[in-house]
Design an enzyme around this catalytic site. Sequence first.
Site, PDB file in Angstrom:
ATOM      1  N   GLY A  75       7.119 116.620 -36.915  1.00 18.71           N
ATOM      2  CA  GLY A  75       6.064 116.026 -37.728  1.00 18.71           C
ATOM      3  C   GLY A  75       6.196 116.334 -39.165  1.00 18.71           C
ATOM      4  O   GLY A  75       6.721 117.315 -39.541  1.00 18.71           O
ATOM      5  N   ALA A  76       6.152 115.374 -40.113  1.00 22.13           N
ATOM      6  CA  ALA A  76       6.768 115.273 -41.335  1.00 22.13           C
ATOM      7  C   ALA A  76       5.952 116.421 -42.114  1.00 22.13           C
ATOM      8  O   ALA A  76       6.556 117.566 -42.798  1.00 22.13           O
ATOM      9  CB  ALA A  76       6.437 114.257 -42.192  1.00 22.13           C
ATOM     10  N   GLN A 129       6.708 112.202 -28.069  1.00 20.60           N
ATOM     11  CA  GLN A 129       5.713 112.930 -28.791  1.00 20.60           C
ATOM     12  C   GLN A 129       4.345 112.590 -28.712  1.00 20.60           C
ATOM     13  O   GLN A 129       3.316 112.995 -28.698  1.00 20.60           O
ATOM     14  CB  GLN A 129       6.033 112.855 -30.389  1.00 20.60           C
ATOM     15  CG  GLN A 129       7.364 113.473 -30.802  1.00 20.60           C
ATOM     16  CD  GLN A 129       8.564 112.673 -30.856  1.00 20.60           C
ATOM     17  OE1 GLN A 129       8.488 111.735 -30.090  1.00 20.60           O
ATOM     18  NE2 GLN A 129       9.372 112.812 -31.712  1.00 20.60           N
ATOM     19  N   ASP A 137       6.971 109.305 -42.264  1.00 23.77           N
ATOM     20  CA  ASP A 137       7.516 110.355 -42.805  1.00 23.77           C
ATOM     21  C   ASP A 137       8.035 110.131 -44.326  1.00 23.77           C
ATOM     22  O   ASP A 137       8.600 111.233 -44.760  1.00 23.77           O
ATOM     23  CB  ASP A 137       8.806 110.544 -41.868  1.00 23.77           C
ATOM     24  CG  ASP A 137       8.601 110.917 -40.615  1.00 23.77           C
ATOM     25  OD1 ASP A 137       7.652 110.145 -39.849  1.00 23.77           O
ATOM     26  OD2 ASP A 137       8.706 112.104 -40.365  1.00 23.77           O
ATOM     27  N   LYS A 178       8.160 107.045 -37.209  1.00 25.15           N
ATOM     28  CA  LYS A 178       8.887 107.248 -35.794  1.00 25.15           C
ATOM     29  C   LYS A 178       9.329 106.029 -35.620  1.00 25.15           C
ATOM     30  O   LYS A 178       8.639 104.943 -35.621  1.00 25.15           O
ATOM     31  CB  LYS A 178       7.844 107.810 -34.886  1.00 25.15           C
ATOM     32  CG  LYS A 178       8.557 107.997 -33.615  1.00 25.15           C
ATOM     33  CD  LYS A 178       9.755 108.539 -33.419  1.00 25.15           C
ATOM     34  CE  LYS A 178       9.986 110.002 -34.081  1.00 25.15           C
ATOM     35  NZ  LYS A 178      11.293 110.613 -34.282  1.00 25.15           N
TER      36      LYS A 178
END
Length: 347
Positions: A52-53, A197, A238, A249
Amino acid sequence: MQINGKEYRSVWYEDNRVFMINQNLLPFRFEIASFGSYEEVVVAIQNMTVRGAPAIGAAGAYAMALATATAPEDKYRSYLRQAHAALIAARPTAIDLNNGVSYVYENALKFIPDVVHSRQVAELASIEFANKSAEDCRRIGIIGQEVIPDGARILTHCNAGALATVDWGTALSAIRMAHRKGKKLFVYVSETRPRFQGSRLTAFELEQEGIEHTIIADSACGFYFWKDAIDLVITGADRVCLNGDIANKIGTYEKAVLAKEHKVPFYVAAPLSTFDFTCNHGTDIPIEIRSEDEIKMFGDTLIANPGSSALNPSFDITPAKYINGIITHRAIFKPKEAAQKIQSDLN
Ligand code: MRU
């Protein structure tokens, strides 16, 4: 975030160690991993123990502080240079990683040759970076919940929750806050092949929060748009570019195109750390290509034709024209103006 009734952050720093919830094991096992060297954190970012960014941004910031703590005094500067390069190369798409690592690195450099002072400043900078990231996400929730009507049926993709950030989440922060305001919600969670995810992490977080949801296959999203069952799409990002294009994603782009076709609003939620003020256009964003094993294998079992190759881009680009608004810690902006508005706040 609350997990089994206890308050956690996804990543934190204590006594010269970086701690993180091991996201590869969820939702089946809840374990905390901890690392005492920056090299180990590089591996944890690559193998997605933390992902996760904004979460990898904070993990990188803490790992950089750790590098200052473990660097030999006689090679302090070159050791930090090496750590900085290794950390930012661990995953290429989320700009948060570069932003977090570089923020701590630049602060540490300012105080060389006073190594003791440099180490103290690096630790403080890493904590400041992570706290700011968590606070941005909390504010994104408060601002973002305004676009969610009572009774909304929402589609989200991947995990843009508290696990993907330091705390609260981005897309899930807005959903969480809307739920806490008493709005009735239903969330479609696309599973997010190949690493799931959505079906593992987003479903877990929504269950912990008591939010009604169901998991759908990635390929089922079009069907639910066609059935008029989706009122709103919210995802994370992101990287957000100056022109409003975003990376997120793999599979995000097709949902945005479907949303436009079906006249469903499509929102992206992103904290300051996800903005790249040097990136003009989505085509400038490097897309991480991961191992074909993530597509062809399920654990130790081969699930694809052995003789065929597989392509595994981890992210795609959604052009600004498909995005109704970018939800930030300041306000909801039109994609084309979001980066400029956020940047002007910094000056
Ligand atoms: O490969 P991952 O799991 O790190 O990808 C994460 C995503 O794409 C998220 O949607 C994004 O980081 C936003 S999280 C707030």
